[in-house]
Design a protein around this motif. Structure first.
Motif, PDB file in Angstrom:
ATOM      1  N   ARG A 146      45.882  35.548  57.694  1.00 17.50           N
ATOM      2  CA  ARG A 146      45.453  36.846  57.177  1.00 17.50           C
ATOM      3  C   ARG A 146      46.511  37.886  57.531  1.00 17.50           C
ATOM      4  N   VAL A 147      46.733  38.797  56.608  1.00 16.67           N
ATOM      5  CA  VAL A 147      47.681  39.882  56.834  1.00 16.67           C
ATOM      6  C   VAL A 147      46.996  41.204  56.497  1.00 16.67           C
ATOM      7  N   ARG A 148      47.219  42.199  57.320  1.00 21.31           N
ATOM      8  CA  ARG A 148      46.606  43.518  57.124  1.00 21.31           C
ATOM      9  C   ARG A 148      47.538  44.579  57.694  1.00 21.31           C
ATOM     10  N   TRP A 149      47.247  45.803  57.390  1.00 25.09           N
ATOM     11  CA  TRP A 149      48.027  46.923  57.929  1.00 25.09           C
ATOM     12  C   TRP A 149      47.082  48.071  58.259  1.00 25.09           C
TER      13      TRP A 149
ATOM     14  N   ARG B 213      64.552  53.713  52.237  1.00 24.41           N
ATOM     15  CA  ARG B 213      64.015  54.478  51.112  1.00 24.41           C
ATOM     16  C   ARG B 213      62.503  54.285  51.122  1.00 24.41           C
ATOM     17  N   ALA B 214      61.811  54.971  50.269  1.00 23.35           N
ATOM     18  CA  ALA B 214      60.348  54.935  50.270  1.00 23.35           C
ATOM     19  C   ALA B 214      59.852  53.540  49.882  1.00 23.35           C
ATOM     20  N   VAL B 215      58.968  52.986  50.707  1.00 25.47           N
ATOM     21  CA  VAL B 215      58.395  51.655  50.470  1.00 25.47           C
ATOM     22  C   VAL B 215      56.885  51.775  50.543  1.00 25.47           C
ATOM     23  N   GLU B 216      56.193  51.405  49.438  1.00 26.11           N
ATOM     24  CA  GLU B 216      54.732  51.425  49.422  1.00 26.11           C
ATOM     25  C   GLU B 216      54.244  50.112  50.024  1.00 26.11           C
ATOM     26  N   LEU B 217      53.508  50.195  51.144  1.00 25.56           N
ATOM     27  CA  LEU B 217      53.220  49.020  51.965  1.00 25.56           C
ATOM     28  C   LEU B 217      52.280  48.043  51.277  1.00 25.56           C
ATOM     29  N   ALA B 218      51.280  48.537  50.546  1.00 26.71           N
ATOM     30  CA  ALA B 218      50.303  47.628  49.928  1.00 26.71           C
ATOM     31  C   ALA B 218      50.970  46.697  48.920  1.00 26.71           C
ATOM     32  N   GLY B 219      51.815  47.240  48.051  1.00 26.99           N
ATOM     33  CA  GLY B 219      52.487  46.400  47.057  1.00 26.99           C
ATOM     34  C   GLY B 219      53.442  45.412  47.699  1.00 26.99           C
ATOM     35  N   LEU B 220      54.150  45.813  48.743  1.00 30.22           N
ATOM     36  CA  LEU B 220      55.090  44.915  49.415  1.00 30.22           C
ATOM     37  C   LEU B 220      54.362  43.742  50.051  1.00 30.22           C
ATOM     38  N   VAL B 221      53.265  44.004  50.756  1.00 30.20           N
ATOM     39  CA  VAL B 221      52.536  42.935  51.431  1.00 30.20           C
ATOM     40  C   VAL B 221      51.916  41.984  50.410  1.00 30.20           C
TER      41      VAL B 221
ATOM     42  N   PRO C  94      63.848  47.994  52.126  1.00 31.35           N
ATOM     43  CA  PRO C  94      62.855  47.023  51.628  1.00 31.35           C
ATOM     44  C   PRO C  94      63.328  45.579  51.753  1.00 31.35           C
ATOM     45  N   ASP C  95      64.623  45.321  51.559  1.00 32.35           N
ATOM     46  CA  ASP C  95      65.101  43.943  51.659  1.00 32.35           C
ATOM     47  C   ASP C  95      64.963  43.414  53.086  1.00 32.35           C
ATOM     48  N   GLN C  96      65.370  44.224  54.064  1.00 34.82           N
ATOM     49  CA  GLN C  96      65.268  43.776  55.446  1.00 34.82           C
ATOM     50  C   GLN C  96      63.811  43.671  55.885  1.00 34.82           C
ATOM     51  N   LEU C  97      62.982  44.630  55.473  1.00 36.64           N
ATOM     52  CA  LEU C  97      61.568  44.564  55.847  1.00 36.64           C
ATOM     53  C   LEU C  97      60.909  43.329  55.241  1.00 36.64           C
ATOM     54  N   GLU C  98      61.260  42.997  53.989  1.00 31.19           N
ATOM     55  CA  GLU C  98      60.730  41.773  53.382  1.00 31.19           C
ATOM     56  C   GLU C  98      61.145  40.547  54.184  1.00 31.19           C
ATOM     57  N   GLN C  99      62.406  40.490  54.597  1.00 28.94           N
ATOM     58  CA  GLN C  99      62.878  39.336  55.351  1.00 28.94           C
ATOM     59  C   GLN C  99      62.124  39.195  56.664  1.00 28.94           C
ATOM     60  N   ALA C 100      61.890  40.313  57.356  1.00 37.45           N
ATOM     61  CA  ALA C 100      61.153  40.258  58.623  1.00 37.45           C
ATOM     62  C   ALA C 100      59.732  39.755  58.405  1.00 37.45           C
ATOM     63  N   LEU C 101      59.052  40.273  57.376  1.00 32.58           N
ATOM     64  CA  LEU C 101      57.670  39.854  57.124  1.00 32.58           C
ATOM     65  C   LEU C 101      57.614  38.420  56.627  1.00 32.58           C
ATOM     66  N   ILE C 102      58.594  37.998  55.855  1.00 30.63           N
ATOM     67  CA  ILE C 102      58.632  36.593  55.418  1.00 30.63           C
ATOM     68  C   ILE C 102      58.722  35.666  56.618  1.00 30.63           C
TER      69      ILE C 102
ATOM     70  N   LYS D 229      52.985  41.284  47.382  1.00 28.61           N
ATOM     71  CA  LYS D 229      54.041  40.469  46.776  1.00 28.61           C
ATOM     72  C   LYS D 229      54.468  39.342  47.713  1.00 28.61           C
ATOM     73  N   LEU D 230      54.630  39.635  48.997  1.00 31.63           N
ATOM     74  CA  LEU D 230      55.060  38.607  49.939  1.00 31.63           C
ATOM     75  C   LEU D 230      53.981  37.544  50.127  1.00 31.63           C
ATOM     76  N   ALA D 231      52.705  37.949  50.116  1.00 27.76           N
ATOM     77  CA  ALA D 231      51.625  36.962  50.274  1.00 27.76           C
ATOM     78  C   ALA D 231      51.612  35.975  49.111  1.00 27.76           C
ATOM     79  N   ARG D 232      51.955  36.440  47.884  1.00 29.43           N
ATOM     80  CA  ARG D 232      51.973  35.542  46.729  1.00 29.43           C
ATOM     81  C   ARG D 232      53.145  34.571  46.778  1.00 29.43           C
ATOM     82  N   LEU D 233      54.191  34.904  47.532  1.00 29.54           N
ATOM     83  CA  LEU D 233      55.350  34.011  47.608  1.00 29.54           C
ATOM     84  C   LEU D 233      55.043  32.727  48.377  1.00 29.54           C
ATOM     85  N   GLU D 234      54.086  32.755  49.271  1.00 29.09           N
ATOM     86  CA  GLU D 234      53.761  31.579  50.080  1.00 29.09           C
ATOM     87  C   GLU D 234      52.886  30.622  49.266  1.00 29.09           C
ATOM     88  N   GLN D 235      53.398  29.432  49.011  1.00 23.18           N
ATOM     89  CA  GLN D 235      52.718  28.448  48.174  1.00 23.18           C
ATOM     90  C   GLN D 235      51.999  27.376  48.971  1.00 23.18           C
ATOM     91  N   ARG D 236      52.326  27.207  50.238  1.00 24.21           N
ATOM     92  CA  ARG D 236      51.704  26.134  51.016  1.00 24.21           C
ATOM     93  C   ARG D 236      50.277  26.460  51.417  1.00 24.21           C
TER      94      ARG D 236
END
Length: 444
Positions: A366-369, A307-315, A341-349, A317-324
């Protein structure tokens, strides 16, 4: 226009032509001398006839002599040309004779033809060896679709002797339907020597001004079976290695505890020994459970639900999940993907986790697209030591990190390929660290 002989280019008449000219003048000499003598002297009739007869005899002798001088070199030339016509390129004429320029050119022509025939024979031998070594079945048909050439793989496919196959039509061999339709396709087919799934390719040929058809049949089923067998062997080796690593200490510790329990009376510290042994058994059992859970996650990946996934918001959100470590997001142009979106999140995580673990302590991530042609590329860059020089980075359960599961990169690639994309992990150009790239197709 043909090239002029070397003698004419040098401004002099060739030797053979001089011989013909001088010989012709010599043949005419007796007649000319008799004519001059008869014109200047009043001889009686008998003497006159004697002179004429002598001139005739001398002219005939000189004509025969001239004929031999002219014809014999031409016989030699004709013999050389006949040898060339018959395919014998070994004969050579003696250079420097009366036909020096012609003999030289014929010798050069014979050498060239001999060299070309040798090259053709070597090419034919190489082609034959190449066709014999191919696992693909190769058929060549003439313009009447009659078989003219096949390799051993094709013979095995038809399960017949070669001399019984040559000259048969494609219809008689059961191959006519394969020469119709698309030039490349996959289909299930039954041949006399084998059945299964085959890749069929055919193309038009032209040789000697005549048409023909080339047919190539590849047994893709056998290749897939061999790859499947190799994959199972690799998987069994990995599973056997991991299971043995857990079962060996469990078995050893169970034997030790059994020996300890058989003592009578029990030693004073038996509780501590039992507690430590059971903790070790539990730890190894837990590690084995995690391994099997990881394998189940990799083996049971469901089909993506895009389904439609907006890349900026996804990236973000995932960057904020990393606490180390604080992951720096380098914003790019707005891009929207059609992805799960669930599988794409898992791959990027997984890619972000690998980058952070490589960069700790003290490094950055650093992460970019960005858009590249018709693809969206997501790049994760770290300042770590860089990826190991191994071809097994994306092989399941391969890891160089202590305590690593070896499925992060394999799962990321599997998710990307399920979306018609891919993943790469390469050293950074001109800097320390690694660059992981995940790319997915953009919607039209």
């Amino acid at each position: 226009m043909p090239a002029e002989p070397a003698a004419l280019r040098a401004g002099r008449m060739p030797r053979f032509e001089r011989r013909v000219l001088l010989g012709s003048l010599l043949v005419a000499t007796p007649g000319l001398l008799v004519a001059l003598m008869l014109a200047q002297a009043a001889w009686d009739a008998s003497l006159r006839w004697m002179c004429i007869a002598a001139a005739v005899v001398a002219t005939l002798l000189l004509a025969r002599w001239q004929y031999r001088r002219v014809v014999f070199p031409l016989y030699t030339l004709s013999g050389l040309l006949e040898a060339l016509r018959q395919g014998d390129y070994s004969l050579r004429g003696v250079q420097g004779g009366v036909l020096g320029d012609a003999i030289y050119d014929i010798n050069a022509l014979a050498e060239r033809l001999q060299r070309e025939r040798l090259e053709f024979e070597e090419s034919s031998y190489l082609l034959g060896k190449t066709l014999a070594a191919l696992d693909s079945a190769v058929f060549v048909f003439d313009e009447g679709l009659r078989l003219r050439l096949l390799n051993p793989a094709a013979q095995r496919l038809l399960d017949a002797e070669r001399h019984r196959l040559f000259g048969l039509s494609a219809a008689e061999l059961g191959l006519a339907p394969l020469l119709e339709g698309p030039t490349a396709r996959l289909l299930a087919h039954v041949f006399p020597g084998r059945s299964g799934r085959f890749e069929i390719r055919h193309a038009a040929l032209r040789s000697g001004g005549r048409g023909g058809q080339l047919l190539v049949v590849n047994d893709v089923g056998r290749v897939l079976r061999e790859e499947e067998r190799a994959a199972w062997q690799r998987l069994l080796r990995v599973l056997g290695h991991e299971v043995n690593n857990s079962l060996a200490p469990i078995q050893s510790m169970a034997g030790t505890l059994a020996t300890l329990a058989a003592r009578d009376p029990l030693p004073d510290d038996w509780r501590e020994d039992f507690r430590g042994g059971l903790e070790l058994i539990g730890h190894r059992a837990e590690a084995l459970g995690r391994f099997l859970s990881s394998y189940s996650k990799l083996a049971r990946l469901p089909p993506p639900q895009p389904r439609a996934v907006e890349l900026a918001g996804l990236v973000a959100k995932l960057a904020r999940l990393e606490q180390r470590l604080a992951v720096v997001v380098e914003a790019g142009e707005p891009l929207t993907l059609q992805a799960d979106p669930d599988q794409l999140e898992q791959a990027l995580i997984n890619l972000l986790r690998n980058a952070v673990e490589a960069a700790l302590p003290g490094g950055g991530v650093r992460v970019r697209w960005r858009r590249r042609d018709e693809r969206a590329c997501i790049e994760v860059e770290d300042d770590g030591p860089g990826p190991p020089s191994s071809d097994n980075l994306f092989v399941p359960f391969f890891t160089t990190k202590p305590g690593g599961s070896g499925i992060g990169l394999a799962l990321a690639r599997q998710i990307a390929e399920a979306h018609d994309g891919g993943v790469s992990l390469l050293p950074r150009d001109g800097a320390r660290g690694a660059l992981a790239t995940l790319w997915l197709p953009l919607p039209p």
